[in-house]
Motif scaffolding. Structure first.
Motif, PDB file in Angstrom:
ATOM      1  N   MET A 251      29.626 -59.414 -16.691  1.00  0.00           N
ATOM      2  CA  MET A 251      28.921 -58.238 -16.157  1.00  0.00           C
ATOM      3  C   MET A 251      28.612 -57.243 -17.276  1.00  0.00           C
ATOM      4  O   MET A 251      29.232 -57.245 -18.331  1.00  0.00           O
ATOM      5  N   GLU A 252      27.638 -56.377 -17.010  1.00  0.00           N
ATOM      6  CA  GLU A 252      27.353 -55.279 -17.945  1.00  0.00           C
ATOM      7  C   GLU A 252      28.454 -54.232 -17.802  1.00  0.00           C
ATOM      8  O   GLU A 252      29.231 -54.254 -16.841  1.00  0.00           O
ATOM      9  N   ASN A 264      29.318 -53.225  -8.226  1.00  0.00           N
ATOM     10  CA  ASN A 264      27.854 -53.211  -8.417  1.00  0.00           C
ATOM     11  C   ASN A 264      27.463 -54.101  -9.592  1.00  0.00           C
ATOM     12  O   ASN A 264      26.493 -54.867  -9.522  1.00  0.00           O
ATOM     13  N   GLU A 265      28.226 -54.010 -10.675  1.00  0.00           N
ATOM     14  CA  GLU A 265      27.883 -54.824 -11.855  1.00  0.00           C
ATOM     15  C   GLU A 265      28.123 -56.304 -11.593  1.00  0.00           C
ATOM     16  O   GLU A 265      27.369 -57.155 -12.059  1.00  0.00           O
ATOM     17  N   LYS A 268      25.262 -57.632  -9.655  1.00  0.00           N
ATOM     18  CA  LYS A 268      24.047 -57.758 -10.484  1.00  0.00           C
ATOM     19  C   LYS A 268      24.077 -59.042 -11.302  1.00  0.00           C
ATOM     20  O   LYS A 268      23.095 -59.774 -11.364  1.00  0.00           O
ATOM     21  N   VAL A 269      25.211 -59.294 -11.918  1.00  0.00           N
ATOM     22  CA  VAL A 269      25.245 -60.487 -12.770  1.00  0.00           C
ATOM     23  C   VAL A 269      25.188 -61.757 -11.914  1.00  0.00           C
ATOM     24  O   VAL A 269      24.517 -62.730 -12.271  1.00  0.00           O
ATOM     25  N   ARG A 271      23.610 -62.077  -9.180  1.00  0.00           N
ATOM     26  CA  ARG A 271      22.218 -62.246  -8.738  1.00  0.00           C
ATOM     27  C   ARG A 271      21.290 -62.635  -9.883  1.00  0.00           C
ATOM     28  O   ARG A 271      20.173 -63.103  -9.660  1.00  0.00           O
ATOM     29  N   SER A 272      21.746 -62.459 -11.108  1.00  0.00           N
ATOM     30  CA  SER A 272      20.918 -62.882 -12.256  1.00  0.00           C
ATOM     31  C   SER A 272      21.116 -64.356 -12.582  1.00  0.00           C
ATOM     32  O   SER A 272      20.516 -64.869 -13.522  1.00  0.00           O
ATOM     33  N   ASN A 323      19.602 -63.328 -17.987  1.00  0.00           N
ATOM     34  CA  ASN A 323      19.380 -61.937 -18.393  1.00  0.00           C
ATOM     35  C   ASN A 323      19.401 -61.840 -19.913  1.00  0.00           C
ATOM     36  O   ASN A 323      19.657 -62.835 -20.611  1.00  0.00           O
ATOM     37  N   ASP A 438      28.272 -58.066  -0.261  1.00  0.00           N
ATOM     38  CA  ASP A 438      27.091 -58.499  -1.021  1.00  0.00           C
ATOM     39  C   ASP A 438      27.470 -59.404  -2.196  1.00  0.00           C
ATOM     40  O   ASP A 438      26.702 -60.276  -2.608  1.00  0.00           O
ATOM     41  N   GLU A 439      28.697 -59.232  -2.712  1.00  0.00           N
ATOM     42  CA  GLU A 439      29.190 -60.136  -3.770  1.00  0.00           C
ATOM     43  C   GLU A 439      29.363 -61.535  -3.199  1.00  0.00           C
ATOM     44  O   GLU A 439      29.032 -62.538  -3.831  1.00  0.00           O
TER      45      GLU A 439
END
Ligand code: BG6
Length: 489
Positions: A251-252, A264-265, A268-269, A271-272, A323, A438-439
């Protein structure tokens, strides 16, 4: 908080997980004075049992790290006095209302908070949550529910489960456990990365060649074949434990250490990532094998497993993150049962040093000079960095050595079990190590098309002998990306 009390109800109290993990973890927390001053524990299950029988069961099956301590038995007696049992059906509102009455008796005069641990098969989650909603804390206390995987079998069934749970609970009340997130080394992953200047700048495709996430068990599905055959190793280990580690690894930087920022991070990762492709997967299944005068039965020889089962007990996969940070870097996962050893680790292989002056000292195999960072999750927790150094002496011979942080020498104190940390977090309302819905969706989205394809095409797993290193196909998969698996150790 002063004046409040916590009631912890373990639903499915006579099951394996409750006996082996949950009660021992609760006792360890009590022993370490980590539980709130006022608490009560209830076991809930269908079998008829008295409070005394539950207490005997808890003390007889105690497998926690505390059980060899000197004053363990005194503390145990104090702990058991606060454990009670209520027998009831999982789909009976009436039985849960009776439980509610008993809880209220213990809570008199205090602000009640209630934690339910659902240690039960997933097909009854929703019934229990519906009935247990009659047991939600009244007044201003909180009610939280811990659920343990499997959260469905794919994206659709997991989504359906979430929808049903949310008819009775808000997302904030649902604590989805992935016990790997409670493991010491997994927690340390972020500390290592985000608080060390020597690692953070290297954490990208610029310096990292590949990342390996390896899980290995040296025993089969003994006794759990009924459950396992419906899920297989991809759902049992990869889609959750290994993928969670991957998300934390890749993750970022989160805005803060707050649970929502971290999650959240992670989303995101996830989903990437590109959904897993069948060409990037190897599946295996263990077969019977004799060694040292003993016969180790194959997976399908387990009486609870159908003879023609194609369920994988081993899988190796290559995953990619689309990403800027990770473009083109293979994340290789390997998970298997009945292999030669037990362990779990995260292994990072770095790129070659450009224009390495010592190239010829490594012969033709420059891979031997690759720096590796290994986080050994278990057993024998350790973080070590493989470096190249000169062998002392007059000549110029190079060697590889490990800068090794071995936990048992650096920190001789025992490491808490993952369930201790997670239970404590749930009691304290800390959500950082629990999976948000969502994860979960993102995790299923990555694996669902592949799982469907595997099942529809009835892809046969490659057989490997019990106690071996798994199917050779795993090596071809790694070789396709110019990677060599590191050896667990
Ligand atoms: C569970 C899996 O989630 O994790 C089991 O369902 C597996 O199949 C277990 O054995 C491994 O956990 P640990 O903590 O013993 O490595």
């Amino acid at each position: 908080k002063a004046g409040s009390t916590v009631s912890i109800t373990v639903v499915g109290a006579s099951g394996d997980l409750a006996r082996k993990k949950i009660f021992p973890a609760l006792f360890a927390l009590f022993y370490e004075d980590c539980l709130p001053e006022h608490f009560t524990i209830f076991g809930y299950a269908r079998s008829k049992m008295s409070d005394e029988e539950l207490r005997n069961m808890i003390s007889e099956t105690l497998t926690c790290r505390i059980d060899k301590r000197e004053n363990c038995s005194d503390k145990m007696d104090q702990f058991l006095q606060r454990c009670f049992y209520h027998s009831g059906q999982y789909n009976s509102e009436e039985n849960f209302s009776e439980l509610d009455k008993k809880l209220k008796e213990k809570e008199v005069g205090r602000l009640p908070n209630r934690l339910f641990y659902l240690s039960i098969p997933p097909n009854i989650f929703v019934d229990v949550v519906r009935c247990a909603s009659h047991c939600a804390s009244s007044a201003n206390g909180w009610t939280r529910v811990i659920v343990e995987k499997p959260f469905g079998r794919d994206l659709e069934s997991s989504g359906e489960l979430t929808r049903c749970l949310k008819q009775h609970l808000s997302e904030d009340q649902i604590f989805r456990i992935d016990h790997y997130l409670g493991k010491e080394l997994v927690e340390n992953l972020s500390v290592l990365r985000f608080s060390n200047l020597v690692f953070e700048p290297l954490w990208s495709r610029n310096y990292i060649r590949n990342v390996q996430l390896i899980f290995s068990e040296n025993f089969g599905t003994e006794g759990r074949g009924g459950y396992f055959d419906n899920y297989g190793i991809i759902r049992d280990i990869m889609q959750n434990h290994l993928l969670q580690i991957l998300a934390l690894f890749a993750m970022e930087t989160p805005v803060s250490l707050d649970a929502e920022d971290i999650r959240n991070e992670k989303v995101k990762v996830l989903r990437s990532m590109r959904p897993l492709q069948i060409d990037d997967l190897i599946v295996g299944q263990y077969k019977g094998h004799s060694a040292g005068g003993k016969f180790y039965p194959g997976y399908t020889e387990d009486p609870t497993v159908p003879n023609d089962s194609l369920t994988p007990t081993f899988a190796a996969a290559a995953l990619f993150i689309n990403n800027a940070r990770w473009d083109g870097v293979p994340f290789l996962m390997k998970a298997g049962k009945a292999l030669h050893t037990k362990g779990a680790e995260i292994r990072v292989q770095f790129r070659h040093v450009p224009g390495n002056l010592y190239k010829r000292n490594f012969g033709t195999d420059l891979d031997k000079a690759t720096n590796e960072l290994v986080l050994r999750v278990q057993p024998d927790e350790a973080i070590y960095l493989r470096i190249n150094n000169k062998v002392p002496g007059l000549g110029m011979r190079l060697d590889r050595s490990d800068l090794n942080l071995l936990y048992k020498t650096r920190y001789p104190k025992e490491i808490p079990d993952a369930y201790e940390r997670l239970l404590l977090d749930a009691i304290e309302g800390e959500r950082r190590l629990f999976i948000r819905s969502d994860e979960l969706d993102a995790a299923w989205a990555l694996f669902t098309p592949l799982l469907k394809e595997l099942e529809e095409r009835k892809i046969a797993p490659e057989l490997y002998p019990y106690g071996s290193r798994g199917p050779v196909g795993a090596h071809y998969l790694a070789a396709k990306y110019n990677v060599r698996w590191g050896d667990l150790g």
